[in-house]
Write a protein that holds these residues in place. Sequence first.
Motif, mmCIF file in Angstrom:
data_model
loop_
_atom_site.group_PDB
_atom_site.id
_atom_site.type_symbol
_atom_site.label_atom_id
_atom_site.label_comp_id
_atom_site.label_asym_id
_atom_site.label_seq_id
_atom_site.Cartn_x
_atom_site.Cartn_y
_atom_site.Cartn_z
ATOM 1 N N GLN A 15 -3.193 13.445 -2.088
ATOM 2 C CA GLN A 15 -2.873 12.089 -1.667
ATOM 3 C C GLN A 15 -4.026 11.122 -1.935
ATOM 4 O OE1 GLN A 15 -1.853 12.804 2.490
ATOM 5 N NE2 GLN A 15 0.287 12.358 2.009
ATOM 6 N N SER A 16 -3.656 9.924 -2.336
ATOM 7 C CA SER A 16 -4.602 8.822 -2.513
ATOM 8 C C SER A 16 -4.024 7.578 -1.862
ATOM 9 C CB SER A 16 -4.843 8.533 -3.998
ATOM 10 O OG SER A 16 -5.464 9.608 -4.639
ATOM 11 N N LEU A 17 -4.906 6.712 -1.398
ATOM 12 C CA LEU A 17 -4.510 5.418 -0.859
ATOM 13 C C LEU A 17 -4.501 4.434 -2.025
ATOM 14 C CD1 LEU A 17 -3.997 3.389 1.481
ATOM 15 C CD2 LEU A 17 -6.497 3.206 1.669
ATOM 16 N N LEU B 179 0.849 -1.189 0.000
ATOM 17 C CA LEU B 179 0.000 0.000 0.000
ATOM 18 C C LEU B 179 0.883 1.237 0.000
ATOM 19 C CD1 LEU B 179 -2.490 -1.275 2.681
ATOM 20 C CD2 LEU B 179 -3.069 -0.817 0.286
ATOM 21 N N ALA B 180 0.492 2.223 -0.772
ATOM 22 C CA ALA B 180 1.236 3.483 -0.835
ATOM 23 C C ALA B 180 0.249 4.640 -0.780
ATOM 24 C CB ALA B 180 2.059 3.560 -2.121
ATOM 25 N N ILE B 181 0.672 5.722 -0.176
ATOM 26 C CA ILE B 181 -0.108 6.954 -0.177
ATOM 27 C C ILE B 181 0.636 7.914 -1.088
ATOM 28 C CG2 ILE B 181 -0.994 8.854 1.209
ATOM 29 C CD1 ILE B 181 -1.105 6.843 3.563
ATOM 30 N N ILE B 182 0.090 8.110 -2.282
ATOM 31 C CA ILE B 182 0.745 8.927 -3.299
ATOM 32 C C ILE B 182 -0.294 9.707 -4.093
ATOM 33 C CG2 ILE B 182 2.702 7.350 -3.550
ATOM 34 C CD1 ILE B 182 1.435 6.443 -6.216
ATOM 35 N N GLU B 183 0.194 10.633 -4.882
ATOM 36 C CA GLU B 183 -0.650 11.330 -5.848
ATOM 37 C C GLU B 183 -0.883 10.394 -7.034
ATOM 38 O OE1 GLU B 183 -0.562 15.310 -8.704
ATOM 39 O OE2 GLU B 183 1.176 14.817 -7.476
ATOM 40 N N THR B 184 -2.097 10.399 -7.567
ATOM 41 C CA THR B 184 -2.390 9.604 -8.760
ATOM 42 C C THR B 184 -2.922 10.517 -9.856
ATOM 43 O OG1 THR B 184 -4.631 9.125 -8.008
ATOM 44 C CG2 THR B 184 -2.936 7.508 -7.449
ATOM 45 N N GLY B 185 -2.907 10.011 -11.073
ATOM 46 C CA GLY B 185 -3.493 10.732 -12.190
ATOM 47 C C GLY B 185 -2.576 11.734 -12.858
ATOM 48 N N ALA B 186 -1.446 12.062 -12.251
ATOM 49 C CA ALA B 186 -0.511 13.018 -12.849
ATOM 50 C C ALA B 186 0.785 12.322 -13.254
ATOM 51 C CB ALA B 186 -0.228 14.159 -11.877
ATOM 52 N N GLY B 187 0.769 11.001 -13.257
ATOM 53 C CA GLY B 187 1.946 10.239 -13.640
ATOM 54 C C GLY B 187 2.704 9.614 -12.497
ATOM 55 N N SER B 188 2.417 10.012 -11.255
ATOM 56 C CA SER B 188 3.157 9.466 -10.111
ATOM 57 C C SER B 188 2.939 7.975 -9.943
ATOM 58 C CB SER B 188 2.760 10.187 -8.817
ATOM 59 O OG SER B 188 3.116 11.538 -8.885
#
Length: 134
Positions: A111-113, A46-55
């Motif tokens: 942030q997204s889970l 599991l990661a908490i990251i930004e999504t949708g912008a390429g991360s």
Amino acid sequence: MRSEVITVRTGSRPVVRDITSEAEHFISGENDGLLHVFVPHATAGLAIIETGAGSDDDLLTALDALLPTDERWQHRHGSPGHGRDHVLPAFVPPYATLPVVGGRLMLGVWQSLCLVDPNGDNPDRQVRFSFLPA
């Protein structure tokens, strides 16, 4: 404590799958507390990251660079290079604990889970949500 297991379809290719909405659905109706999320698999995290912008793609690229799918791994069953998938949880842990305040996840704006699954050999994953009220 209230707990529930969901199934997430990840498919046959490495993927970073946003499960924030599933987590929000699980805690709807709750007040303050902690949401603990656990993936009971040896090859996912599991990661908490930004999504949708390429991360999300950047994370998979970084994992490929750090943990290449080649024959260096002693763990050799499954797809070629699958041993690296068993090392993943040391870098992307299979758990996360998030604060819940007023029934809302306290994630930052971007942030997204996310469920991180590099292992295309297992197209379905289990995710356990557990809510501990304050």
